[in-house]
Design a protein around this motif. Structure first.
Motif, PDB file in Angstrom:
ATOM      1  N   LYS A  99     100.411 -72.550 -76.597  1.00  0.00           N
ATOM      2  CA  LYS A  99     100.141 -71.802 -77.817  1.00  0.00           C
ATOM      3  C   LYS A  99      98.885 -70.958 -77.666  1.00  0.00           C
ATOM      4  N   CYS A 100      98.931 -69.709 -78.147  1.00  0.00           N
ATOM      5  CA  CYS A 100      97.767 -68.826 -78.145  1.00  0.00           C
ATOM      6  C   CYS A 100      96.910 -69.170 -79.345  1.00  0.00           C
ATOM      7  N   SER A 101      95.680 -69.583 -79.089  1.00  0.00           N
ATOM      8  CA  SER A 101      94.798 -70.003 -80.176  1.00  0.00           C
ATOM      9  C   SER A 101      94.361 -68.829 -81.053  1.00  0.00           C
ATOM     10  N   GLU A 102      94.441 -67.591 -80.532  1.00  0.00           N
ATOM     11  CA  GLU A 102      93.959 -66.430 -81.270  1.00  0.00           C
ATOM     12  C   GLU A 102      95.006 -65.850 -82.213  1.00  0.00           C
ATOM     13  N   CYS A 103      96.269 -65.878 -81.824  1.00  0.00           N
ATOM     14  CA  CYS A 103      97.309 -65.296 -82.680  1.00  0.00           C
ATOM     15  C   CYS A 103      98.366 -66.295 -83.115  1.00  0.00           C
ATOM     16  N   GLY A 104      98.372 -67.502 -82.493  1.00  0.00           N
ATOM     17  CA  GLY A 104      99.308 -68.537 -82.897  1.00  0.00           C
ATOM     18  C   GLY A 104     100.687 -68.430 -82.295  1.00  0.00           C
ATOM     19  N   LYS A 105     100.939 -67.529 -81.412  1.00  0.00           N
ATOM     20  CA  LYS A 105     102.251 -67.416 -80.779  1.00  0.00           C
ATOM     21  C   LYS A 105     102.465 -68.579 -79.825  1.00  0.00           C
ATOM     22  N   VAL A 106     103.703 -69.042 -79.745  1.00  0.00           N
ATOM     23  CA  VAL A 106     104.066 -70.188 -78.901  1.00  0.00           C
ATOM     24  C   VAL A 106     104.948 -69.688 -77.770  1.00  0.00           C
ATOM     25  N   PHE A 107     104.633 -70.107 -76.535  1.00  0.00           N
ATOM     26  CA  PHE A 107     105.370 -69.661 -75.359  1.00  0.00           C
ATOM     27  C   PHE A 107     105.950 -70.864 -74.627  1.00  0.00           C
ATOM     28  N   LYS A 108     107.085 -70.640 -74.024  1.00  0.00           N
ATOM     29  CA  LYS A 108     107.812 -71.728 -73.375  1.00  0.00           C
ATOM     30  C   LYS A 108     107.133 -72.206 -72.114  1.00  0.00           C
ATOM     31  N   ASN A 109     106.490 -71.295 -71.363  1.00  0.00           N
ATOM     32  CA  ASN A 109     105.873 -71.661 -70.088  1.00  0.00           C
ATOM     33  C   ASN A 109     104.644 -70.796 -69.839  1.00  0.00           C
ATOM     34  N   THR A 110     103.931 -71.112 -68.753  1.00  0.00           N
ATOM     35  CA  THR A 110     102.689 -70.398 -68.434  1.00  0.00           C
ATOM     36  C   THR A 110     102.942 -68.959 -68.021  1.00  0.00           C
ATOM     37  N   ALA A 111     104.129 -68.680 -67.466  1.00  0.00           N
ATOM     38  CA  ALA A 111     104.432 -67.296 -67.066  1.00  0.00           C
ATOM     39  C   ALA A 111     104.409 -66.373 -68.274  1.00  0.00           C
ATOM     40  N   LEU A 112     105.047 -66.845 -69.379  1.00  0.00           N
ATOM     41  CA  LEU A 112     105.040 -66.036 -70.594  1.00  0.00           C
ATOM     42  C   LEU A 112     103.645 -65.966 -71.206  1.00  0.00           C
ATOM     43  N   ALA A 113     102.899 -67.076 -71.126  1.00  0.00           N
ATOM     44  CA  ALA A 113     101.542 -67.067 -71.661  1.00  0.00           C
ATOM     45  C   ALA A 113     100.649 -66.105 -70.901  1.00  0.00           C
ATOM     46  N   ASN A 114     100.770 -66.090 -69.575  1.00  0.00           N
ATOM     47  CA  ASN A 114      99.987 -65.155 -68.757  1.00  0.00           C
ATOM     48  C   ASN A 114     100.361 -63.704 -69.077  1.00  0.00           C
ATOM     49  N   TYR A 115     101.632 -63.455 -69.266  1.00  0.00           N
ATOM     50  CA  TYR A 115     102.082 -62.098 -69.592  1.00  0.00           C
ATOM     51  C   TYR A 115     101.508 -61.662 -70.939  1.00  0.00           C
ATOM     52  N   HIS A 116     101.518 -62.589 -71.910  1.00  0.00           N
ATOM     53  CA  HIS A 116     100.935 -62.294 -73.226  1.00  0.00           C
ATOM     54  C   HIS A 116      99.438 -62.008 -73.103  1.00  0.00           C
ATOM     55  N   ALA A 117      98.735 -62.786 -72.262  1.00  0.00           N
ATOM     56  CA  ALA A 117      97.300 -62.579 -72.073  1.00  0.00           C
ATOM     57  C   ALA A 117      97.012 -61.209 -71.490  1.00  0.00           C
ATOM     58  N   GLU A 118      97.819 -60.782 -70.511  1.00  0.00           N
ATOM     59  CA  GLU A 118      97.615 -59.468 -69.882  1.00  0.00           C
ATOM     60  C   GLU A 118      97.880 -58.338 -70.867  1.00  0.00           C
ATOM     61  N   LYS A 119      98.854 -58.529 -71.756  1.00  0.00           N
ATOM     62  CA  LYS A 119      99.215 -57.473 -72.700  1.00  0.00           C
ATOM     63  C   LYS A 119      98.246 -57.391 -73.877  1.00  0.00           C
ATOM     64  N   SER A 120      97.851 -58.545 -74.409  1.00  0.00           N
ATOM     65  CA  SER A 120      97.053 -58.577 -75.642  1.00  0.00           C
ATOM     66  C   SER A 120      95.557 -58.726 -75.410  1.00  0.00           C
ATOM     67  N   GLY A 121      95.172 -59.238 -74.221  1.00  0.00           N
ATOM     68  CA  GLY A 121      93.765 -59.485 -73.964  1.00  0.00           C
ATOM     69  C   GLY A 121      93.271 -60.818 -74.492  1.00  0.00           C
ATOM     70  N   HIS A 122      94.178 -61.610 -75.043  1.00  0.00           N
ATOM     71  CA  HIS A 122      93.792 -62.940 -75.543  1.00  0.00           C
ATOM     72  C   HIS A 122      93.573 -63.889 -74.356  1.00  0.00           C
ATOM     73  N   ASP A 123      92.581 -64.780 -74.463  1.00  0.00           N
ATOM     74  CA  ASP A 123      92.302 -65.702 -73.360  1.00  0.00           C
ATOM     75  C   ASP A 123      92.115 -67.149 -73.820  1.00  0.00           C
ATOM     76  N   GLN A 124      92.473 -67.419 -75.063  1.00  0.00           N
ATOM     77  CA  GLN A 124      92.349 -68.779 -75.579  1.00  0.00           C
ATOM     78  C   GLN A 124      93.742 -69.364 -75.798  1.00  0.00           C
ATOM     79  N   PHE A 125      94.112 -70.369 -74.957  1.00  0.00           N
ATOM     80  CA  PHE A 125      95.426 -70.996 -75.027  1.00  0.00           C
ATOM     81  C   PHE A 125      95.253 -72.522 -75.055  1.00  0.00           C
ATOM     82  N   GLU A 126      96.249 -73.196 -75.605  1.00  0.00           N
ATOM     83  CA  GLU A 126      96.229 -74.659 -75.651  1.00  0.00           C
ATOM     84  C   GLU A 126      97.653 -75.177 -75.564  1.00  0.00           C
ATOM     85  N   GLU A 127      97.758 -76.417 -75.100  1.00  0.00           N
ATOM     86  CA  GLU A 127      99.070 -77.043 -75.042  1.00  0.00           C
ATOM     87  C   GLU A 127      99.540 -77.360 -76.445  1.00  0.00           C
TER      88      GLU A 127
END
Length: 346
Positions: A99-127
């Motif tokens: 889960k992205c702590s900054e926008c609350g979006k939930v991703f199935k795996n780290t690949a999607l989370a990394n892609y979201h980070a590159e696109k949005s600039g968010h860097d705060q994630f949690e399980e």
């Protein structure tokens, strides 16, 4: 679960472009591969052996919420990556998503989370224990239709922009052509005006020349009548032969000199030359200071039967045949200005 490649093929993409997109994006997921296909649809497919895999997604544009929802939905179709598998093995059993702590979006795996980070600039994630539920078959079909509609809209927008650009270019071309036609019309109008003025001057000069010839003819008639009357009176013995000097007999040479003097104000002389051998008369305009020989050279250039050294030039009114010595005299001095009619004998 279908793979990224199978999903793209099921959407109707060209197999060669699917292979290119999967290899170029390094298996990062369905959305990066789709972005690669859309961004390179106008390019030809290269040799896949020369294509280098990249760890970066093909698109660098910011992802909006709809795109991320599409990406999460597409990943739920069965997209898996090495990074997702590694993340699943490293997390605890109860961690089912990231889960992205900054926008609350939930991703199935780290690949999607990394892609979201590159696109949005968010860097705060949690399980997260939230589970990303897979789409039903109906939802999958709906999502594919939405993606196809987006692709069609993008192509339509591109076609509209190209048509607008083509219209603008056509307007520029027409304006340039109109400006050129305007310039040509103005030049043609100036030339026509200049030609009309030249013709008007020629008519005035011709009228003056005809008036001078007519006056000379009348003077010659009067002189001949007075001479005939004097001769008749002498025959009848009614007049003293010695008194002939009192009779006003115009001198042809003086008349010619007067005509020449009247023509000294004209810069050019217009000549009409008739050939004794027949044919249409020739016309030319020469400087009033040009010698008579220039007339002979003009005739030689127009008629191969004319020789400059042997041609004979004569004038009707007053009747005069020019000698070779006259060829060196100017048209002004010979009384031919402003215009005259000459007879040429080869």
């Amino acid at each position: 679960m279908p793979s990224d490649k199978e999903t793209l093929l099921g959407m109707g993409f060209d197999p060669a472009r699917v292979e290119w997109a999967v290899k170029a994006t390094g298996g990062r997921g369905l959305q990066p591969a789709m972005d690669h296909i859309l961004e390179n649809e106008s390019k030809s497919v290269p040799d896949l052996s020369a294509v280098a895999e990249t760890s970066k997604p093909a698109s660098a544009q910011p992802m909006d919420e709809d795109d991320e929802d599409d990406l999460a939905a597409l990943q739920s179709l069965g997209v898996k990556g090495a990074a997702a598998a590694a993340a699943a093995n490293a997390t605890q059993a109860e961690a089912k998503s990231i889960k992205c702590s900054e926008c609350g979006k939930v991703f199935k795996n780290t690949a999607l989370a990394n892609y979201h980070a590159e696109k949005s600039g968010h860097d705060q994630f949690e399980e997260s224990v939230e589970e990303v539920k897979p789409l039903t078959e109906e939802e999958k079909k709906q999502k594919l239709e939405e993606l196809k509609a987006k692709m069609a809209a993008k192509r339509a927008q591109k076609a509209v922009e190209e048509a607008k650009e083509a219209k603008a270019n056509e307007a520029i071309r027409r304006k340039a052509g109109k400006d050129m036609n305007t310039i040509k019309e103005e030049l043609a109008l100036k030339e026509a005006k200049k030609e009309a003025e030249a013709k008007k001057r020629e008519k005035i000069e011709d009228a003056r020349a005809r008036a001078a010839v007519k006056a000379q003819i009348e003077a010659d008639k009067k002189a001949r009548a007075e001479k005939a009357a004097m001769e008749k009176a002498l025959r009848e013995g009614r007049a003293d032969p010695g008194a002939t000097t009192a009779v006003n007999v115009p001198n042809p040479a003086a008349a010619a000199a007067a005509t020449a003097t009247a023509g000294r104000d004209f810069k050019d002389t217009r000549l009409q030359i008739r050939m004794s051998t027949g044919g249409a008369p020739l016309t030319t305009t020469l400087s009033s200071d040009a010698p008579l020989r220039d007339v002979a050279e003009f005739l030689a250039a127009q008629n191969i039967t004319v020789d400059v050294d042997t041609v004979t030039l004569a004038q009707h009114f007053p009747r005069k045949t020019f000698t070779r010595a006259d060829f060196s005299k100017s048209l002004r001095d010979l009384g031919l200005t402003p215009s005259a009619v000459l007879l040429a004998t080869p």
